[in-house]
Design a protein around this motif. Structure first.
Motif, PDB file in Angstrom:
ATOM      1  N   UNK A 153      53.254  50.694 -11.626  1.00 19.87           N
ATOM      2  CA  UNK A 153      53.891  49.544 -12.272  1.00 19.87           C
ATOM      3  C   UNK A 153      55.253  49.915 -12.840  1.00 19.87           C
ATOM      4  N   UNK A 154      55.324  51.070 -13.488  1.00 21.96           N
ATOM      5  CA  UNK A 154      56.602  51.531 -14.037  1.00 21.96           C
ATOM      6  C   UNK A 154      57.617  51.788 -12.935  1.00 21.96           C
ATOM      7  N   UNK A 155      57.154  52.379 -11.838  1.00 17.00           N
ATOM      8  CA  UNK A 155      58.074  52.656 -10.730  1.00 17.00           C
ATOM      9  C   UNK A 155      58.582  51.377 -10.080  1.00 17.00           C
ATOM     10  N   UNK A 156      57.680  50.414  -9.895  1.00 14.05           N
ATOM     11  CA  UNK A 156      58.096  49.145  -9.298  1.00 14.05           C
ATOM     12  C   UNK A 156      59.064  48.415 -10.217  1.00 14.05           C
ATOM     13  N   UNK A 157      58.821  48.494 -11.521  1.00 14.89           N
ATOM     14  CA  UNK A 157      59.697  47.842 -12.496  1.00 14.89           C
ATOM     15  C   UNK A 157      61.082  48.489 -12.518  1.00 14.89           C
ATOM     16  N   UNK A 158      61.119  49.817 -12.421  1.00 12.90           N
ATOM     17  CA  UNK A 158      62.390  50.547 -12.504  1.00 12.90           C
ATOM     18  C   UNK A 158      63.148  50.599 -11.183  1.00 12.90           C
ATOM     19  N   UNK A 159      62.405  50.817 -10.087  1.00  9.31           N
ATOM     20  CA  UNK A 159      63.047  51.095  -8.809  1.00  9.31           C
ATOM     21  C   UNK A 159      62.763  50.060  -7.719  1.00  9.31           C
ATOM     22  N   UNK A 160      61.880  49.097  -8.013  1.00  6.41           N
ATOM     23  CA  UNK A 160      61.474  48.081  -7.031  1.00  6.41           C
ATOM     24  C   UNK A 160      60.894  48.724  -5.764  1.00  6.41           C
ATOM     25  N   UNK A 161      60.157  49.804  -5.956  1.00  2.42           N
ATOM     26  CA  UNK A 161      59.443  50.447  -4.862  1.00  2.42           C
ATOM     27  C   UNK A 161      58.300  51.262  -5.449  1.00  2.42           C
ATOM     28  N   UNK A 162      57.348  51.622  -4.591  1.00  5.25           N
ATOM     29  CA  UNK A 162      56.205  52.439  -5.009  1.00  5.25           C
ATOM     30  C   UNK A 162      56.034  53.555  -3.990  1.00  5.25           C
ATOM     31  N   UNK A 163      55.862  54.782  -4.466  1.00  5.14           N
ATOM     32  CA  UNK A 163      55.691  55.931  -3.567  1.00  5.14           C
ATOM     33  C   UNK A 163      54.465  55.740  -2.681  1.00  5.14           C
ATOM     34  N   UNK A 164      54.569  56.176  -1.433  1.00  3.96           N
ATOM     35  CA  UNK A 164      53.498  55.972  -0.459  1.00  3.96           C
ATOM     36  C   UNK A 164      52.214  56.723  -0.797  1.00  3.96           C
ATOM     37  N   UNK A 165      52.300  57.795  -1.591  1.00  2.00           N
ATOM     38  CA  UNK A 165      51.084  58.553  -1.915  1.00  2.00           C
ATOM     39  C   UNK A 165      50.198  57.845  -2.939  1.00  2.00           C
ATOM     40  N   UNK A 166      50.728  56.788  -3.561  1.00  3.72           N
ATOM     41  CA  UNK A 166      49.948  56.045  -4.566  1.00  3.72           C
ATOM     42  C   UNK A 166      48.736  55.375  -3.919  1.00  3.72           C
ATOM     43  N   UNK A 167      48.916  54.803  -2.746  1.00  3.97           N
ATOM     44  CA  UNK A 167      47.841  54.028  -2.103  1.00  3.97           C
ATOM     45  C   UNK A 167      46.651  54.893  -1.694  1.00  3.97           C
ATOM     46  N   UNK A 168      46.868  56.045  -1.025  1.00  5.03           N
ATOM     47  CA  UNK A 168      45.709  56.902  -0.738  1.00  5.03           C
ATOM     48  C   UNK A 168      45.051  57.463  -1.984  1.00  5.03           C
TER      49      UNK A 168
END
Length: 201
Positions: A77-92
């Protein structure tokens, strides 16, 4: 073979200690990786989430599993709020958490949950032509659907989307912004998914 029964208070104390250590460690890592300040708000949210989990669940491993899920969602959530993206390793990571202390009888509903939410998100994605939901939001929802299963994942998604729509309508009205402006959706989905944890069917 002699088994020593560990008192519940000791197990709970160890669980609380692990949760606090995890909270500060994840926030420190998040602040360094995302290049932002250490956010005490995330610590407060983690403490509140942990308290609610302790009040609702009795099994320490289930509590800690869901708490780790909360930590990953906070990071995303913090990453999406700051950078408008989420690292791919979050999902696995979310999917792997779903495999901790899970009932094999529920594995089917976990798979169905992921597939069903994928279909729902893709319908919304194409309906709004990608202006409301991005690829990261779709992948995040699918992973959460696997973790929570069909019903709780569906409830979490609906609640998250409703909160996102209502809050952003208010923000647009107050700040007089144009409609269909992009906004981070993962924080809202995370709120919905957290609420979905407590739905028992």
């Amino acid at each position: 073979m002699i088994f020593i029964k560990i008192p519940t208070i000791v197990i709970n104390s160890i669980t609380i200690a692990l949760m606090l250590i995890t909270t500060f460690a994840v926030e420190r890592i998040r602040a360094n990786k995302q290049k932002t300040k250490f956010r005490w708000l995330n610590i407060i949210l983690s403490v509140v989430a942990g308290t609610l989990l302790f009040l609702f669940f009795t099994e320490p491993l289930v509590i800690f599993k869901n708490f780790l899920f909360v930590q990953v969602m906070l990071y995303a959530s913090n990453q999406d709020f700051n950078e408008h993206q989420v690292d791919d390793y979050i999902y696995p990571m979310i999917c792997m958490l779903g495999l901790i202390f899970f009932n094999y009888a529920n594995f089917v509903t976990m798979i169905v949950g992921a597939l069903a939410l994928f279909i729902i998100q893709m319908i919304v994605f194409f309906a709004c032509k990608g202006s409301f939901i991005g690829g990261a939001d779709v992948k995040f929802t699918i992973a959460c659907g696997f973790f929570l299963g069909l019903t709780r994942g569906f409830v979490g998604t609906i609640i998250g989307l409703l909160i996102a729509i209502i809050v952003n309508m208010i923000i647009q009205k107050v700040h007089k912004e144009k409609k269909n402006q992009p906004f981070p959706l993962v924080p809202y989905l995370s709120i919905g998914m957290f609420i979905g944890i407590f739905f028992v069917f």
